[in-house]
Design a protein around this motif. Sequence first.
Motif, mmCIF file in Angstrom:
data_model
loop_
_atom_site.group_PDB
_atom_site.id
_atom_site.type_symbol
_atom_site.label_atom_id
_atom_site.label_comp_id
_atom_site.label_asym_id
_atom_site.label_seq_id
_atom_site.Cartn_x
_atom_site.Cartn_y
_atom_site.Cartn_z
ATOM 1 N N ARG A 51 0.906 -1.060 -0.062
ATOM 2 C CA ARG A 51 0.219 -0.165 -0.010
ATOM 3 C C ARG A 51 1.093 1.237 -0.111
ATOM 4 O O ARG A 51 2.019 1.246 0.722
ATOM 5 C CB ARG A 51 -1.055 -0.086 1.398
ATOM 6 C CG ARG A 51 -2.115 -1.011 1.275
ATOM 7 C CD ARG A 51 -3.060 -0.811 2.334
ATOM 8 N NE ARG A 51 -3.419 0.573 2.673
ATOM 9 C CZ ARG A 51 -4.600 1.160 1.838
ATOM 10 N NH1 ARG A 51 -5.152 0.530 0.983
ATOM 11 N NH2 ARG A 51 -4.677 2.277 2.421
ATOM 12 N N GLY A 53 0.548 4.012 1.395
ATOM 13 C CA GLY A 53 0.472 4.674 2.778
ATOM 14 C C GLY A 53 1.270 3.623 3.923
ATOM 15 O O GLY A 53 1.552 4.350 4.747
ATOM 16 N N ASP A 54 1.426 2.455 3.522
ATOM 17 C CA ASP A 54 2.580 1.584 4.281
ATOM 18 C C ASP A 54 3.873 1.886 4.047
ATOM 19 O O ASP A 54 4.827 1.949 5.014
ATOM 20 C CB ASP A 54 2.005 0.195 4.101
ATOM 21 C CG ASP A 54 0.888 -0.288 4.798
ATOM 22 O OD1 ASP A 54 0.339 0.487 5.866
ATOM 23 O OD2 ASP A 54 0.252 -1.277 4.534
ATOM 24 N N TYR A 59 6.319 0.845 -2.624
ATOM 25 C CA TYR A 59 5.131 0.874 -3.585
ATOM 26 C C TYR A 59 5.563 1.572 -4.980
ATOM 27 O O TYR A 59 5.478 0.947 -5.884
ATOM 28 C CB TYR A 59 4.134 1.805 -3.178
ATOM 29 C CG TYR A 59 3.174 2.305 -4.256
ATOM 30 C CD1 TYR A 59 1.936 1.169 -4.345
ATOM 31 C CD2 TYR A 59 3.255 3.438 -4.665
ATOM 32 C CE1 TYR A 59 1.054 1.547 -5.375
ATOM 33 C CE2 TYR A 59 1.870 3.595 -5.718
ATOM 34 C CZ TYR A 59 0.985 2.670 -5.952
ATOM 35 O OH TYR A 59 0.146 2.822 -6.934
ATOM 36 N N VAL A 657 -4.409 7.849 1.615
ATOM 37 C CA VAL A 657 -3.691 7.099 2.954
ATOM 38 C C VAL A 657 -4.554 7.201 4.066
ATOM 39 O O VAL A 657 -5.103 8.355 4.255
ATOM 40 C CB VAL A 657 -2.257 8.020 3.141
ATOM 41 C CG1 VAL A 657 -1.769 7.384 4.315
ATOM 42 C CG2 VAL A 657 -1.260 7.774 1.882
ATOM 43 N N ASP A 661 -2.666 3.134 7.885
ATOM 44 C CA ASP A 661 -1.641 2.718 7.121
ATOM 45 C C ASP A 661 -0.286 3.224 7.683
ATOM 46 O O ASP A 661 -0.212 4.167 8.736
ATOM 47 C CB ASP A 661 -1.362 3.618 5.782
ATOM 48 C CG ASP A 661 -2.544 3.292 5.110
ATOM 49 O OD1 ASP A 661 -2.915 1.923 4.934
ATOM 50 O OD2 ASP A 661 -3.046 4.107 4.045
ATOM 51 N N LYS A 662 0.887 2.572 7.739
ATOM 52 C CA LYS A 662 1.777 2.758 8.584
ATOM 53 C C LYS A 662 2.674 4.216 8.473
ATOM 54 O O LYS A 662 3.501 4.357 9.287
ATOM 55 C CB LYS A 662 3.101 1.496 8.250
ATOM 56 C CG LYS A 662 2.512 0.042 8.535
ATOM 57 C CD LYS A 662 3.703 -1.073 7.993
ATOM 58 C CE LYS A 662 2.976 -2.213 8.354
ATOM 59 N NZ LYS A 662 3.941 -3.292 7.577
#
Length: 674
Positions: A51, A53-54, A59, A657, A661-662
């Motif tokens: 993802r 946002g991770d 990505y 995001v 998300d991380k």
Amino acid sequence: MLALSIAVSAVGAAVAVPLAAQGTGAAVASTAKAAFGSWGVDLGARDTAVRPGDDFERYVNGHWIDTTPIEADRPNAGTFYDLRENVQGQIKGIITQAPAGTQYGALYASFMDEARLETLGLKPLMADLAVVRAIKDKTAFARHMGGTMGRFGNSLIGFDVMPDTVDPTINVLGVGQSGLGLPERDYYLNPRFKPQLDAYTAYVERTLKAIGYADPAAGAKTILAFETQIAKRSWDIASRRDLDKLNNPMSSAELAAYAPGLDWGALFAGAHIAPQKRMIVGEKTAVRDLAALYGETPLATLKLWQMFHIANQASPYLNKAMVDSQFEYTKTLSGVQQIRPRWKRGVDLVNGSLGEMVGQTYVAKYFTPQAKAKMEVLVANLKLAMGDRIRANSWMSAPTKAAALDKLSRMDVMVGYPDKWRSYVGLKIVAGDLYGNVQRAGAFNAAYYMADLGQKVDRKKWAMSPQTVNAYNGGLENKIVFPAAILQPPFFDLNADDAVNYGAIGAVIGHEISHGFDDQGRKIDATGAVRDWWTAEDGKRFEAEAKAFGAQYAAFEVLPGVFINPDLTMGENIADFAGVQVALDAYRRSLNGQAAPALDGVSGDQRFFLAYAQVWRAKRREDALRNQVATDPHSPSRYRILGPLRNVEAWYTAFGVQPADKMFIAPEKRVKIW
């Protein structure tokens, strides 16, 4: 030194000219194909199982990271480094096609004549070593240290020429700490670098044995003990970027009184520097303590230390045994497995010795007027966007905003190549004399720079050659410089979508502009003088945001137990953050109110952020990462992606995001500097 030529490591007000007016269109630059993908980004490099946002780096670049090896002779791989390799190949073509009788043709030929170097062995080195052996007292040794500027050898004190911090129209002398053989003081003092310290010690011993020292093992211990004392007295690298600490004006007489133990008159005389009424001493207490150390150190130790450094610096230009011995040590700094091909090392020598001479041919062959014109449009839009950011800033008072806008309007922008090329007339390059050629070129270039001492500052002079893949902010000269070599894909592509160019070279432009207003640039006014032109309240608000931003970077663990130093990297981190935001504003401005069309289902803002992450696509060997964290004010590439973007609102919107998300940071905790 206090020159404050802040550089990207990867990378008056004008009317905004939309790129469409340059025949580019609002979405795609031309019908020609971009170098990366169909519109400027290599979508095949992504790992779409991750993802955004991770982990935005994975990505965008994850598949490339997993499948791309690091070449055995390189400490890293990535788009930035690939571009450097490409430019090096271009320069090789220029050099090898030049007649052997030309200066750079002759210099390169002398480097590539390995058979002659084997025949000569260490013979070229012996005269310089004999000079050191003949030194009778510390006054003579101080004079010799001063004379090493531009030549083989080391000095406890370094010299530079820089604009005066009070009157930046005049060049003055800069004085600072020097003397180490390893890259930074931590290599001597931090147990983490024991493998590198051990390799260096073994190398010193091998070198002393090669030059005929009677007890090389004992000699190596003596040199390492001395350099460890130098390290203990030296400032750490984070302190060496603090203008408030580095700005210490003195006269020659005041310096001699402040820092006894060293014959300063002899040191200056060796460097052909007359007594100075005003100079800037950088690492003040270190300079004092190194002078005292000099006074306490036996002459025999100083001479042994100097002979090693002469041999060390000369090793790349001697026989294979000396080259290989040095590489056996230096590979522990970078983790590389084999030495670079000789032709690459030869190109580096010619570039470093005759940079602007090679640059003239490079620019004529590889840099087009169209690229220069389009870059000037980009820069104009970036400066306008930065002005908008300053005017809209919520923590900056009206007087500080006015001063910031004045500085921005007076910031010179230089693209491609200098207006006036320097001359190399008088530099003697002799066929078959590599050692002498390197010495003469070093002395010639040192004299060229030292000739500016006491003269008016020429802001048109460049600190980088046009074929350098980099850019910089001139700090005390209030200028930004973008050499021709960086103006190529993936940074800049005439055939790429505008969003890509703004996300790539646009972010670099914004980065360099914003250095004028980062934690150190804020201490330099529109004229280049060092003074605090912010109100006290503005300074406190800025520092609070900078501290919060630094805390985010301090949590990034680059390797087990190795964290980013936020004090060392603060200026570059802020510049990355500002560069992204200013470039995005400029991209949106270039659309003239029109919506950017989707390309392959990717929106304009998404293309912008993909291009930004693509520029920083890279991987490094562990030893190289350790070296970077210890010595480089730039964060490793991964964190130049993650660090800024998780504070940019538009990135959250572009990729949806979410709080789970991380990389997500709660809106109220996102830093707002520019």
